[in-house]
Write an enzyme that holds these catalytic residues in place. Structure first.
Site, PDB file in Angstrom:
ATOM      1  CG  ASP A 202      -2.165   1.342   1.148  1.00 27.97           C
ATOM      2  OD1 ASP A 202      -2.798   1.153   0.078  1.00 27.97           O
ATOM      3  OD2 ASP A 202      -2.721   1.231   1.977  1.00 27.97           O
ATOM      4  CG  ASN A 207       0.838   4.389   4.083  1.00 29.04           C
ATOM      5  OD1 ASN A 207       0.892   4.339   5.602  1.00 29.04           O
ATOM      6  ND2 ASN A 207       0.265   2.848   3.706  1.00 29.04           N
ATOM      7  CG  ASP A 219      -0.128   0.749   7.340  1.00 27.39           C
ATOM      8  OD1 ASP A 219      -0.015   0.038   8.075  1.00 27.39           O
ATOM      9  OD2 ASP A 219      -0.796   2.088   6.877  1.00 27.39           O
TER      10      ASP A 219
END
Length: 317
Positions: A202, A207, A219
């Site tokens: 992701d 992030n 993350d």
């Protein structure tokens, strides 16, 4: 814990008690951080820097899958890759308290990267190549994959079962999502077999935290196996940006450029998954508050139109 409110019992006192049980001494300062899938708090610590406490959504991952995420983060840190990894306290990184599972991490600041800067994009590309070289060493055993079952079939089921979708839109949604699924399948088949490796999963700009010394990443909650391009396309706003990313990437690792043809399919899968994610989490009070548009018929009608456009882009029949 109520199924209708998965974090109903996660009070500030419970957060402080959980951190105290790990042998740290909170000073009472709590700051909720932006997170919907999990609940994340910045916790002040006496005579030390704050920590970030992430409380995992009940039932989403097994303990084995969470520990595999933590192990991957530790492996990256050991290789001097800029990952913010969970803290190990008394040899443990996953803790249980009050019916919740949680991890602690050091607080690290930063700003979003500039995706218009070729220099920053090349830097990110070099880092992603190093991460993927580590990710290719061995497979995940307990975590998911970037595949149609996870990112299309399951979200479709969640949407079709949700009261959010107006009755008149159900049939149209089913047709549109099925077109996307068939088009994605055809695109993956046309590209052919590609190497799958352990990914961040992701890697969007939120992030990546940029500092004067460079970026660091946070993350790994969506870490899973898939093609390398999955970690690149969300950082590239256009073809020029992807070229800059790959200029950096290929300084450290070969990149199979046939994977670029998967980007429209991956984008379409993310769109399907996004709607299904909201539908499946609507019982969590945070979701209606954060995504009120999903309660409106016009948003679902536009979503159906968007899916048809994505299918057309992929050349669906």
């Amino acid at each position: 814990m109520s199924e209708q409110a998965p974090y109903a019992d996660l009070t500030p006192d419970l957060v402080l008690d959980a951190v105290t049980a790990c042998g740290l001494w909170p000073d009472g300062r709590l700051l909720p951080l932006n997170s919907y899938e999990n609940r994340v708090w910045q916790v002040g610590i006496e005579d030390s820097t704050p920590v970030v406490a992430k409380f995992y959504r009940p039932g989403r991952w097994t303990d084995a899958a969470i520990l595999e995420e933590h192990a991957f983060a530790a492996e990256l840190v050991d290789a001097e890759w800029p990952m913010v990894a969970p803290l190990a306290l008394s040899g443990r990184t996953l803790f249980h308290h009050g019916g919740y599972r949680f991890a602690l991490a050091p607080r690290r600041g930063g700003r979003a990267p500039s995706l218009e800067s070729p220099e920053q994009l090349e830097w990110l590309g070099r880092l992603m190549a190093r991460m993927h070289a580590i990710g290719a060493r061995k497979p995940f055993e307990h975590r998911g994959k970037v595949d149609r079952a996870t990112l299309i079939a399951q979200p479709m089921q969640a949407v079709m079962a949700s009261p959010l979708v107006p009755p008149g839109v159900h049939a149209r949604y089913a047709v549109a999502a099925q077109r996307v699924d068939e088009a994605v399948a055809a695109r993956f088949e046309a590209v052919g077999p590609v190497q799958t490796i352990r990914l961040h999963g992701d890697c969007h700009p939120g992030n990546v935290l940029w500092t004067d010394e460079g970026p660091h990443f946070v993350d790994l909650d969506d870490a899973r196996s898939g093609p390398a391009v999955q970690d690149l396309w969300m950082l590239a706003n256009d073809e020029a940006a992807m070229d800059s990313l790959l200029d950096g990437y290929e300084q450290f690792r070969d990149f199979d450029r046939t994977q670029l043809a998967l980007v429209p399919a991956l984008r379409a899968m993310r769109q399907v998954h996004y709607a299904g994610w909201i539908a499946s989490r609507w019982h969590d009070p945070a979701f209606p508050a954060a995504f009120p548009f999903a309660g409106e018929s016009r948003w679902w009608e536009q979503h159906v139109d968007d899916l048809h456009e994505l299918a057309d882009e992929l050349g669906a029949g």
